[in-house]
Write an enzyme that holds these catalytic residues in place. Sequence first.
Site, mmCIF file in Angstrom:
data_model
loop_
_atom_site.group_PDB
_atom_site.id
_atom_site.type_symbol
_atom_site.label_atom_id
_atom_site.label_comp_id
_atom_site.label_asym_id
_atom_site.label_seq_id
_atom_site.Cartn_x
_atom_site.Cartn_y
_atom_site.Cartn_z
ATOM 1 N NE ARG A 173 -4.083 -1.945 0.270
ATOM 2 C CZ ARG A 173 -4.067 -3.204 -0.182
ATOM 3 N NH1 ARG A 173 -3.006 -3.682 -0.812
ATOM 4 N NH2 ARG A 173 -5.132 -3.972 -0.023
ATOM 5 C CB SER A 247 -8.829 -1.636 3.960
ATOM 6 O OG SER A 247 -9.121 -2.941 3.546
ATOM 7 C CD GLU A 342 -5.969 0.904 1.785
ATOM 8 O OE1 GLU A 342 -5.750 -0.217 2.284
ATOM 9 O OE2 GLU A 342 -6.763 1.081 0.834
HETATM 10 P P1 FAD Z 1 -8.789 8.520 -5.437
HETATM 11 O O1 FAD Z 1 -9.523 8.074 -4.240
HETATM 12 O O2 FAD Z 1 -9.427 9.547 -6.296
HETATM 13 O O3 FAD Z 1 -7.349 9.046 -5.001
HETATM 14 C C1 FAD Z 1 -6.542 8.279 -4.146
HETATM 15 C C2 FAD Z 1 -5.177 8.974 -4.007
HETATM 16 O O4 FAD Z 1 -4.491 8.953 -5.256
HETATM 17 C C3 FAD Z 1 -5.298 10.449 -3.639
HETATM 18 O O5 FAD Z 1 -4.204 10.784 -2.831
HETATM 19 C C4 FAD Z 1 -5.214 11.168 -4.979
HETATM 20 O O6 FAD Z 1 -4.683 12.476 -4.851
HETATM 21 C C5 FAD Z 1 -4.257 10.269 -5.742
HETATM 22 N N1 FAD Z 1 -4.507 10.222 -7.185
HETATM 23 C C6 FAD Z 1 -5.613 9.750 -7.810
HETATM 24 N N2 FAD Z 1 -5.425 9.762 -9.145
HETATM 25 C C7 FAD Z 1 -4.188 10.243 -9.367
HETATM 26 C C8 FAD Z 1 -3.405 10.519 -10.548
HETATM 27 N N3 FAD Z 1 -3.876 10.251 -11.773
HETATM 28 N N4 FAD Z 1 -2.186 11.039 -10.391
HETATM 29 C C9 FAD Z 1 -1.677 11.305 -9.139
HETATM 30 N N5 FAD Z 1 -2.355 11.073 -8.011
HETATM 31 C C10 FAD Z 1 -3.589 10.550 -8.123
HETATM 32 N N6 FAD Z 1 -7.600 -0.799 -2.653
HETATM 33 C C11 FAD Z 1 -6.768 -1.842 -2.765
HETATM 34 O O7 FAD Z 1 -5.544 -1.689 -2.902
HETATM 35 N N7 FAD Z 1 -7.233 -3.129 -2.751
HETATM 36 C C12 FAD Z 1 -8.550 -3.397 -2.603
HETATM 37 O O8 FAD Z 1 -8.942 -4.552 -2.580
HETATM 38 C C13 FAD Z 1 -9.447 -2.312 -2.480
HETATM 39 N N8 FAD Z 1 -10.780 -2.535 -2.316
HETATM 40 C C14 FAD Z 1 -11.621 -1.494 -2.192
HETATM 41 C C15 FAD Z 1 -12.989 -1.744 -2.041
HETATM 42 C C16 FAD Z 1 -13.899 -0.710 -1.916
HETATM 43 C C17 FAD Z 1 -15.371 -1.014 -1.760
HETATM 44 C C18 FAD Z 1 -13.444 0.641 -1.978
HETATM 45 C C19 FAD Z 1 -14.421 1.769 -1.894
HETATM 46 C C20 FAD Z 1 -12.091 0.908 -2.121
HETATM 47 C C21 FAD Z 1 -11.158 -0.151 -2.218
HETATM 48 N N9 FAD Z 1 -9.780 0.060 -2.361
HETATM 49 C C22 FAD Z 1 -8.925 -0.996 -2.515
HETATM 50 C C23 FAD Z 1 -9.243 1.425 -2.337
HETATM 51 C C24 FAD Z 1 -9.309 2.147 -3.712
HETATM 52 O O9 FAD Z 1 -10.197 1.521 -4.571
HETATM 53 C C25 FAD Z 1 -7.937 2.196 -4.376
HETATM 54 O O10 FAD Z 1 -7.003 2.858 -3.538
HETATM 55 C C26 FAD Z 1 -7.977 2.924 -5.735
HETATM 56 O O11 FAD Z 1 -6.744 2.793 -6.388
HETATM 57 C C27 FAD Z 1 -8.311 4.401 -5.602
HETATM 58 O O12 FAD Z 1 -8.558 4.906 -6.900
HETATM 59 P P2 FAD Z 1 -9.305 6.277 -7.135
HETATM 60 O O13 FAD Z 1 -9.188 6.597 -8.586
HETATM 61 O O14 FAD Z 1 -10.655 6.228 -6.579
HETATM 62 O O15 FAD Z 1 -8.368 7.268 -6.311
HETATM 63 N N1 EPU Z 2 -10.741 -10.360 10.000
HETATM 64 C C1 EPU Z 2 -11.456 -10.416 11.162
HETATM 65 N N2 EPU Z 2 -12.572 -9.642 11.255
HETATM 66 C C2 EPU Z 2 -12.987 -8.826 10.267
HETATM 67 C C3 EPU Z 2 -12.246 -8.765 9.072
HETATM 68 C C4 EPU Z 2 -11.114 -9.553 8.964
HETATM 69 O O1 EPU Z 2 -11.104 -11.135 12.093
HETATM 70 O O2 EPU Z 2 -14.008 -8.152 10.436
HETATM 71 C C5 EPU Z 2 -9.524 -11.218 9.878
HETATM 72 C C6 EPU Z 2 -9.831 -12.665 9.539
HETATM 73 O O3 EPU Z 2 -8.882 -13.448 10.217
HETATM 74 C C7 EPU Z 2 -9.555 -12.745 8.055
HETATM 75 C C8 EPU Z 2 -8.418 -11.751 7.901
HETATM 76 O O4 EPU Z 2 -8.712 -10.733 8.847
HETATM 77 O O5 EPU Z 2 -9.170 -14.015 7.667
HETATM 78 C C9 EPU Z 2 -8.275 -11.167 6.517
HETATM 79 O O6 EPU Z 2 -9.510 -10.593 6.122
HETATM 80 P P1 EPU Z 2 -9.837 -10.310 4.577
HETATM 81 O O7 EPU Z 2 -9.489 -11.501 3.772
HETATM 82 O O8 EPU Z 2 -11.203 -9.783 4.494
HETATM 83 O O9 EPU Z 2 -8.771 -9.237 4.181
HETATM 84 P P2 EPU Z 2 -8.294 -7.915 4.892
HETATM 85 O O10 EPU Z 2 -6.921 -8.141 5.439
HETATM 86 O O11 EPU Z 2 -9.314 -7.380 5.805
HETATM 87 C C10 EPU Z 2 -7.051 -7.087 2.743
HETATM 88 C C11 EPU Z 2 -6.934 -5.781 2.017
HETATM 89 C C12 EPU Z 2 -8.130 -5.577 1.097
HETATM 90 C C13 EPU Z 2 -8.165 -6.713 0.091
HETATM 91 C C14 EPU Z 2 -8.286 -8.042 0.856
HETATM 92 C C15 EPU Z 2 -8.215 -9.248 -0.070
HETATM 93 C C16 EPU Z 2 -5.634 -4.272 3.367
HETATM 94 C C17 EPU Z 2 -5.629 -3.095 4.274
HETATM 95 N N3 EPU Z 2 -6.825 -4.683 2.941
HETATM 96 O O12 EPU Z 2 -8.184 -6.953 3.612
HETATM 97 O O13 EPU Z 2 -7.951 -4.357 0.396
HETATM 98 O O14 EPU Z 2 -9.247 -6.575 -0.796
HETATM 99 O O15 EPU Z 2 -7.195 -8.147 1.808
HETATM 100 O O16 EPU Z 2 -6.931 -9.410 -0.519
HETATM 101 O O17 EPU Z 2 -4.570 -4.808 3.064
HETATM 102 C C18 EPU Z 2 -8.406 -2.017 0.511
HETATM 103 O O18 EPU Z 2 -7.176 -1.862 0.522
HETATM 104 O O19 EPU Z 2 -9.214 -1.057 0.507
HETATM 105 C C19 EPU Z 2 -8.936 -3.376 0.508
HETATM 106 C C20 EPU Z 2 -10.239 -3.636 0.545
#
Ligand code: FAD
Ligand code: EPU
Length: 346
Positions: A173, A247, A342
């Site tokens: 991240r 997250s 994050e």
């Molecule tokens: P924004 O929210 O618009 O911006 C994020 C940051 O990037 C800000 O600091 C912004 O200034 C900067 N930025 C955006 N675009 C640019 C650009 N073109 N140039 C320079 N800076 C820029 N993230 C994960 O890693 N894994 C996941 O599994 C994951 N699951 C998610 C699930 C949900 C339901 C949600 C809501 C979010 C999740 N995220 C996850 C977080 C998010 O989707 C990612 O961080 C994504 O890359 C953000 O993209 P965005 O275009 O919305 O960025």
């Molecule tokens: N867990 C709990 N309680 C909860 C949630 C999670 O106990 O309410 C524990 C469980 O042991 C579970 C473990 O956490 O097995 C991992 O949970 P999960 O697989 O849901 O993944 P996460 O660690 O919560 C991370 C990323 C997600 C990504 C998933 C799948 C981060 C901060 N988050 O979540 O990314 O989608 O793994 O790979 O690393 C994001 O960055 O926004 C995001 C959604």
Amino acid sequence: MQAFIIFVPQNHLLLMLKNHPLRAYNTFGLAVKAKLFAEATDIASLKKLCQHDGPKYILGGGSNVLFKGDYPGLILRVANKGIQVIREDAEQVWVEVQAGEAWHQFVLWAVEHELGGVENLSLIPGTVGAAPMQNIGAYGVEIESVFDSLEAIEIATGQQVTFFKEQCKFGYRESIFKQALKNQFIIASVTFRLQKNPQLNISYGDISKTLEEMGVQQASLRQVSDAVIQIRRSKLPDPAELGNAGSFFKNPVISQDLFAQLQAEYPTIPNYPAVNGVKIPAGWLIEQDGWKGKQVGNTGCHARQALVLVNYGNATGQEILDFSTRVIESVHAHYGVRLDREVNVV
Ligand code: FAD
Ligand code: EPU
């Protein structure tokens, strides 16, 4: 709402909107406003907007930002689109994707073209340009594994600069764009290296179990993508229904010593190996600490995923931020682990 127009040489007119509502531009659904708002659909417009005086914030899909209040400057939304194959050899294809393209649309494009490497990253919201910012990751894959290079515009000079993988300093991240070069560059496009004969990565989490439930024996890229989509839909709230940014915290990496202490007290604590210690799920800590499903005012921890903070409707960014501070302090007091956010606080 007031608007005015600025001229982009050899191109077109660019609309600047005043006091523009941002509710539709952040997945928390926060009702904040930008003093100025402009959308750049090409690189010339991005460069032109860099010249605008005063504070600027670069926005993609708004799925990883928390606005504490109205933004007092220009919100520059990156909206240039396009996916283009630029090179290929017997095994790999280099694909240049413009920053404003939706990440999941690019994943679907890759799956459609039977190119592997991003299928585990299906359904992550947001844009391609934001993906390198925090080296997005899910289900055992991070974009650094398919990243070739990116083109960025330096905000101070309007110069275009190429960054190769080593220069981006990707981590969990993390990237240089969140650290030493924070707020200095606009990512304009990203080039990925995808595989023609990919090795599928289905060992992580519930992927293989889900494929089994789907009746799949020899999985295709499409089936892996479908399985990831299914798992994500079952775990994560849809921002269209309940405001959130995925997250809210990162999973902390703690020292071996602290881990040994915690494990002695909580023998079932989940853990994963990490470069400088042991990674433990923040969701587990938050749940053990009693915050899962807890609502305080208009915000709280989601009932199915403790790591996701939600807006129950009328929360302010400050309210969500204050709640996150309570969670951080409580987890620290009880487990000695300090959670980092994050989400990008604006
Ligand atoms: P924004 O929210 O618009 O911006 C994020 C940051 O990037 C800000 O600091 C912004 O200034 C900067 N930025 C955006 N675009 C640019 C650009 N073109 N140039 C320079 N800076 C820029 N993230 C994960 O890693 N894994 C996941 O599994 C994951 N699951 C998610 C699930 C949900 C339901 C949600 C809501 C979010 C999740 N995220 C996850 C977080 C998010 O989707 C990612 O961080 C994504 O890359 C953000 O993209 P965005 O275009 O919305 O960025
Ligand atoms: N867990 C709990 N309680 C909860 C949630 C999670 O106990 O309410 C524990 C469980 O042991 C579970 C473990 O956490 O097995 C991992 O949970 P999960 O697989 O849901 O993944 P996460 O660690 O919560 C991370 C990323 C997600 C990504 C998933 C799948 C981060 C901060 N988050 O979540 O990314 O989608 O793994 O790979 O690393 C994001 O960055 O926004 C995001 C959604």
